[in-house]
Design an enzyme around this catalytic site. Sequence first.
Site, PDB file in Angstrom:
ATOM      1  N   ASN A  46       0.848  -1.189   0.000  1.00  0.00           N
ATOM      2  CA  ASN A  46       0.000   0.000   0.000  1.00  0.00           C
ATOM      3  C   ASN A  46       0.888   1.245   0.000  1.00  0.00           C
ATOM      4  O   ASN A  46       1.960   1.269   0.598  1.00  0.00           O
ATOM      5  CB  ASN A  46      -0.978   0.010   1.182  1.00  0.00           C
ATOM      6  CG  ASN A  46      -0.340  -0.050   2.552  1.00  0.00           C
ATOM      7  OD1 ASN A  46       0.616  -0.795   2.772  1.00  0.00           O
ATOM      8  ND2 ASN A  46      -0.870   0.723   3.485  1.00  0.00           N
ATOM      9  N   GLU A  48       0.327   5.234   0.700  1.00  0.00           N
ATOM     10  CA  GLU A  48      -0.604   6.256   1.154  1.00  0.00           C
ATOM     11  C   GLU A  48      -0.251   7.631   0.600  1.00  0.00           C
ATOM     12  O   GLU A  48       0.868   7.864   0.130  1.00  0.00           O
ATOM     13  CB  GLU A  48      -0.601   6.338   2.692  1.00  0.00           C
ATOM     14  CG  GLU A  48      -1.184   5.107   3.339  1.00  0.00           C
ATOM     15  CD  GLU A  48      -1.231   5.198   4.851  1.00  0.00           C
ATOM     16  OE1 GLU A  48      -1.844   4.312   5.447  1.00  0.00           O
ATOM     17  OE2 GLU A  48      -0.656   6.132   5.451  1.00  0.00           O
ATOM     18  N   CYS A  57      -4.016   0.588  -2.608  1.00  0.00           N
ATOM     19  CA  CYS A  57      -3.846  -0.617  -1.806  1.00  0.00           C
ATOM     20  C   CYS A  57      -2.803  -1.559  -2.402  1.00  0.00           C
ATOM     21  O   CYS A  57      -2.531  -1.533  -3.597  1.00  0.00           O
ATOM     22  CB  CYS A  57      -5.181  -1.356  -1.708  1.00  0.00           C
ATOM     23  SG  CYS A  57      -6.484  -0.398  -0.918  1.00  0.00           S
ATOM     24  N   GLU A  59      -2.997  -4.790  -2.885  1.00  0.00           N
ATOM     25  CA  GLU A  59      -3.555  -5.750  -3.831  1.00  0.00           C
ATOM     26  C   GLU A  59      -3.585  -5.167  -5.242  1.00  0.00           C
ATOM     27  O   GLU A  59      -3.175  -5.808  -6.212  1.00  0.00           O
ATOM     28  CB  GLU A  59      -4.976  -6.154  -3.418  1.00  0.00           C
ATOM     29  CG  GLU A  59      -5.065  -6.815  -2.064  1.00  0.00           C
ATOM     30  CD  GLU A  59      -5.323  -5.830  -0.922  1.00  0.00           C
ATOM     31  OE1 GLU A  59      -4.616  -4.794  -0.821  1.00  0.00           O
ATOM     32  OE2 GLU A  59      -6.226  -6.099  -0.113  1.00  0.00           O
ATOM     33  N   CYS A  91     -10.381  -4.564   0.674  1.00  0.00           N
ATOM     34  CA  CYS A  91     -11.475  -3.592   0.595  1.00  0.00           C
ATOM     35  C   CYS A  91     -12.336  -3.880  -0.637  1.00  0.00           C
ATOM     36  O   CYS A  91     -11.976  -4.693  -1.493  1.00  0.00           O
ATOM     37  CB  CYS A  91     -10.925  -2.168   0.556  1.00  0.00           C
ATOM     38  SG  CYS A  91     -10.153  -1.708  -1.018  1.00  0.00           S
ATOM     39  N   CYS A  94     -10.587  -3.291  -4.050  1.00  0.00           N
ATOM     40  CA  CYS A  94      -9.636  -4.357  -4.364  1.00  0.00           C
ATOM     41  C   CYS A  94     -10.363  -5.631  -4.775  1.00  0.00           C
ATOM     42  O   CYS A  94      -9.946  -6.312  -5.715  1.00  0.00           O
ATOM     43  CB  CYS A  94      -8.706  -4.626  -3.185  1.00  0.00           C
ATOM     44  SG  CYS A  94      -7.472  -3.327  -2.989  1.00  0.00           S
TER      45      CYS A  94
END
Length: 136
Positions: A46, A48, A57, A59, A91, A94
């Site tokens: 990830n 940010e 993310c 994934e 999430c 994803c």
Amino acid sequence: MINKEQMDKLFNEASQIAHKAYAPYSNFRVGAALLNEDNSIITGVNVENRSFGLTVCAERNAIFSAVTKGNSRFKAIAICTPDSAEPVGPCGACRQVMGEFMPAEAQVIFGANCSKQVNTTMGELLPFDSLHELRK
């Protein structure tokens, strides 16, 4: 079907790469390891941003990286969240992207560590996915 040894290796890759995540705002690192059809592994973390909506993310980073290398079909993914006490699943965004590139029977494992994991499939994570139905 992926055997336990392969899934353990995949989770270990996700666990190792999670430490390279860029998470200065949440301090919640995530690593993902994606198993391609040719059995190669592509990882992602990830990343940010102070504008949380621009955060990406692990994934999706792994999947997008694999696609740029010419891969678009995946057998399994492992997701490690070392900063959580319990397993944290992907999430919704994803799951949607994973569903684009992974068949319903693709294996998904996620967890905080090797002793706290959830083993499931893409079809169980994203039930009644019309894309999977259309591909039949």
